[in-house]
Design a protein around this motif. Structure first.
Motif, PDB file in Angstrom:
ATOM      1  N   SER A 195       0.832  -1.203   0.000  1.00  0.00           N
ATOM      2  CA  SER A 195       0.000   0.000   0.000  1.00  0.00           C
ATOM      3  C   SER A 195       0.866   1.252   0.000  1.00  0.00           C
ATOM      4  N   LEU A 196       0.294   2.312  -0.537  1.00  0.00           N
ATOM      5  CA  LEU A 196       0.909   3.634  -0.494  1.00  0.00           C
ATOM      6  C   LEU A 196      -0.196   4.666  -0.360  1.00  0.00           C
ATOM      7  N   ARG A 197       0.161   5.796   0.204  1.00  0.00           N
ATOM      8  CA  ARG A 197      -0.790   6.902   0.290  1.00  0.00           C
ATOM      9  C   ARG A 197      -0.141   8.122  -0.326  1.00  0.00           C
ATOM     10  N   LEU A 198      -0.768   8.630  -1.350  1.00  0.00           N
ATOM     11  CA  LEU A 198      -0.309   9.842  -1.995  1.00  0.00           C
ATOM     12  C   LEU A 198      -1.069  11.040  -1.436  1.00  0.00           C
ATOM     13  N   SER A 199      -0.409  12.178  -1.455  1.00  0.00           N
ATOM     14  CA  SER A 199      -1.049  13.394  -0.983  1.00  0.00           C
ATOM     15  C   SER A 199      -0.822  14.512  -1.993  1.00  0.00           C
ATOM     16  N   CYS A 200      -1.826  15.319  -2.185  1.00  0.00           N
ATOM     17  CA  CYS A 200      -1.739  16.474  -3.070  1.00  0.00           C
ATOM     18  C   CYS A 200      -2.165  17.704  -2.271  1.00  0.00           C
ATOM     19  N   LYS A 201      -1.282  18.668  -2.191  1.00  0.00           N
ATOM     20  CA  LYS A 201      -1.609  19.887  -1.455  1.00  0.00           C
ATOM     21  C   LYS A 201      -1.703  21.046  -2.423  1.00  0.00           C
ATOM     22  N   ALA A 202      -2.792  21.768  -2.356  1.00  0.00           N
ATOM     23  CA  ALA A 202      -2.987  22.940  -3.192  1.00  0.00           C
ATOM     24  C   ALA A 202      -2.497  24.180  -2.456  1.00  0.00           C
ATOM     25  N   SER A 221     -11.690  26.720  -4.966  1.00  0.00           N
ATOM     26  CA  SER A 221     -12.910  27.518  -5.032  1.00  0.00           C
ATOM     27  C   SER A 221     -13.975  26.767  -4.248  1.00  0.00           C
ATOM     28  N   ALA A 222     -15.124  27.399  -4.054  1.00  0.00           N
ATOM     29  CA  ALA A 222     -16.190  26.747  -3.292  1.00  0.00           C
ATOM     30  C   ALA A 222     -16.599  25.454  -3.985  1.00  0.00           C
ATOM     31  N   ASN A 223     -16.752  25.518  -5.281  1.00  0.00           N
ATOM     32  CA  ASN A 223     -17.006  24.315  -6.065  1.00  0.00           C
ATOM     33  C   ASN A 223     -15.750  24.005  -6.869  1.00  0.00           C
ATOM     34  N   ASN A 224     -15.349  22.771  -6.854  1.00  0.00           N
ATOM     35  CA  ASN A 224     -14.142  22.426  -7.588  1.00  0.00           C
ATOM     36  C   ASN A 224     -14.094  20.937  -7.854  1.00  0.00           C
ATOM     37  N   ARG A 225     -13.236  20.577  -8.757  1.00  0.00           N
ATOM     38  CA  ARG A 225     -12.945  19.175  -8.985  1.00  0.00           C
ATOM     39  C   ARG A 225     -11.438  18.981  -8.837  1.00  0.00           C
ATOM     40  N   MET A 226     -11.080  17.879  -8.214  1.00  0.00           N
ATOM     41  CA  MET A 226      -9.685  17.490  -8.112  1.00  0.00           C
ATOM     42  C   MET A 226      -9.593  16.033  -8.505  1.00  0.00           C
ATOM     43  N   ALA A 227      -8.459  15.658  -9.069  1.00  0.00           N
ATOM     44  CA  ALA A 227      -8.339  14.296  -9.578  1.00  0.00           C
ATOM     45  C   ALA A 227      -6.904  13.809  -9.511  1.00  0.00           C
ATOM     46  N   TRP A 228      -6.775  12.513  -9.550  1.00  0.00           N
ATOM     47  CA  TRP A 228      -5.491  11.847  -9.708  1.00  0.00           C
ATOM     48  C   TRP A 228      -5.445  11.199 -11.094  1.00  0.00           C
ATOM     49  N   MET A 272       3.853   7.407 -13.140  1.00  0.00           N
ATOM     50  CA  MET A 272       3.953   8.718 -12.506  1.00  0.00           C
ATOM     51  C   MET A 272       2.520   9.153 -12.212  1.00  0.00           C
ATOM     52  N   TYR A 273       2.277   9.554 -10.976  1.00  0.00           N
ATOM     53  CA  TYR A 273       0.947   9.964 -10.561  1.00  0.00           C
ATOM     54  C   TYR A 273       0.896  11.486 -10.438  1.00  0.00           C
ATOM     55  N   TYR A 274      -0.140  12.048 -11.050  1.00  0.00           N
ATOM     56  CA  TYR A 274      -0.300  13.497 -11.079  1.00  0.00           C
ATOM     57  C   TYR A 274      -1.601  13.907 -10.393  1.00  0.00           C
ATOM     58  N   CYS A 275      -1.517  15.008  -9.706  1.00  0.00           N
ATOM     59  CA  CYS A 275      -2.701  15.647  -9.138  1.00  0.00           C
ATOM     60  C   CYS A 275      -3.158  16.734 -10.091  1.00  0.00           C
ATOM     61  N   ALA A 276      -4.466  16.882 -10.246  1.00  0.00           N
ATOM     62  CA  ALA A 276      -5.021  17.900 -11.134  1.00  0.00           C
ATOM     63  C   ALA A 276      -6.207  18.566 -10.458  1.00  0.00           C
ATOM     64  N   ALA A 277      -6.458  19.808 -10.827  1.00  0.00           N
ATOM     65  CA  ALA A 277      -7.561  20.543 -10.203  1.00  0.00           C
ATOM     66  C   ALA A 277      -8.161  21.530 -11.190  1.00  0.00           C
ATOM     67  N   ARG A 290     -12.469  10.977   2.644  1.00  0.00           N
ATOM     68  CA  ARG A 290     -13.393  12.104   2.691  1.00  0.00           C
ATOM     69  C   ARG A 290     -13.038  13.112   3.767  1.00  0.00           C
ATOM     70  N   ASP A 291     -12.025  12.815   4.604  1.00  0.00           N
ATOM     71  CA  ASP A 291     -11.740  13.716   5.706  1.00  0.00           C
ATOM     72  C   ASP A 291     -10.603  14.666   5.395  1.00  0.00           C
ATOM     73  N   ASN A 292     -10.234  14.733   4.113  1.00  0.00           N
ATOM     74  CA  ASN A 292      -9.152  15.638   3.743  1.00  0.00           C
ATOM     75  C   ASN A 292      -9.562  17.092   3.930  1.00  0.00           C
ATOM     76  N   ALA A 293      -8.597  17.925   4.263  1.00  0.00           N
ATOM     77  CA  ALA A 293      -8.831  19.358   4.316  1.00  0.00           C
ATOM     78  C   ALA A 293      -9.128  19.860   2.914  1.00  0.00           C
ATOM     79  N   LYS A 294      -9.706  21.012   2.827  1.00  0.00           N
ATOM     80  CA  LYS A 294     -10.145  21.527   1.545  1.00  0.00           C
ATOM     81  C   LYS A 294      -8.990  21.750   0.590  1.00  0.00           C
ATOM     82  N   THR A 295      -7.787  21.939   1.099  1.00  0.00           N
ATOM     83  CA  THR A 295      -6.661  22.195   0.205  1.00  0.00           C
ATOM     84  C   THR A 295      -5.800  20.959  -0.009  1.00  0.00           C
ATOM     85  N   THR A 296      -6.249  19.805   0.461  1.00  0.00           N
ATOM     86  CA  THR A 296      -5.482  18.593   0.239  1.00  0.00           C
ATOM     87  C   THR A 296      -6.391  17.499  -0.318  1.00  0.00           C
TER      88      THR A 296
END
Length: 130
Positions: A17-24, A29-36, A97-102, A76-82
């Motif tokens: 197992s691994l856990r990746l993290s993405c920090k903005a 914004s109030a509404n947004n999409r984020m993806a891996w 290679m894993y990328y975060c997108a927003a 689901r418990d991530n902070a709004k910027t992560t």
């Protein structure tokens, strides 16, 4: 401008197992999409998982590709910027290679379409050995 920074990649044996993290750098914004997304050598960039946040409707919706469903989750418990990606039962086919997108706002476009995202991180490498 939103900057995304991924972390948590590394090498692991199959079944691990691994856990990746993405920090903005800022709340997108109030509404947004984020993806891996992930991209293996010689292959196209593939959508892995996404989370759509609709503050006005009070909805948080997650999506997963068939190849990772049941093995990867976006907590689901991530902070709004992560945004994390918890990966389990990893196999060599997950090496990439894993990328975060927003994107600010929910926008249009399929969740797994790279063109539907405005901001990208530099990526973090995940290598799974058999």
């Amino acid at each position: 401008q939103v900057q995304l920074v991924e972390s948590g990649g590394g090498s692991v044996q199959a079944g691990g197992s691994l856990r990746l993290s993405c920090k903005a750098s800022a709340y997108t914004s109030a509404n947004n999409r984020m993806a891996w997304f992930r991209q293996a050598p010689g292959k196209e960039r593939e959508g892995v998982a996404a989370v759509f946040t609709d503050i006005h409707a009070g909805n948080i919706t997650t999506y997963y590709s068939d190849s990772v469903k049941g093995r990867f989750t976006i907590p689901r418990d991530n902070a709004k910027t992560t945004m994390d990606l918890q990966m389990s039962s990893l196999g060599p086919e997950d090496t990439a290679m894993y990328y975060c997108a927003a994107r600010r706002g929910l926008g249009l476009g399929l969740w797994y379409a790279p063109a539907a995202y405005d901001y990208w991180g530099q990526g973090t490498q995940v290598t799974v050995s058999s």
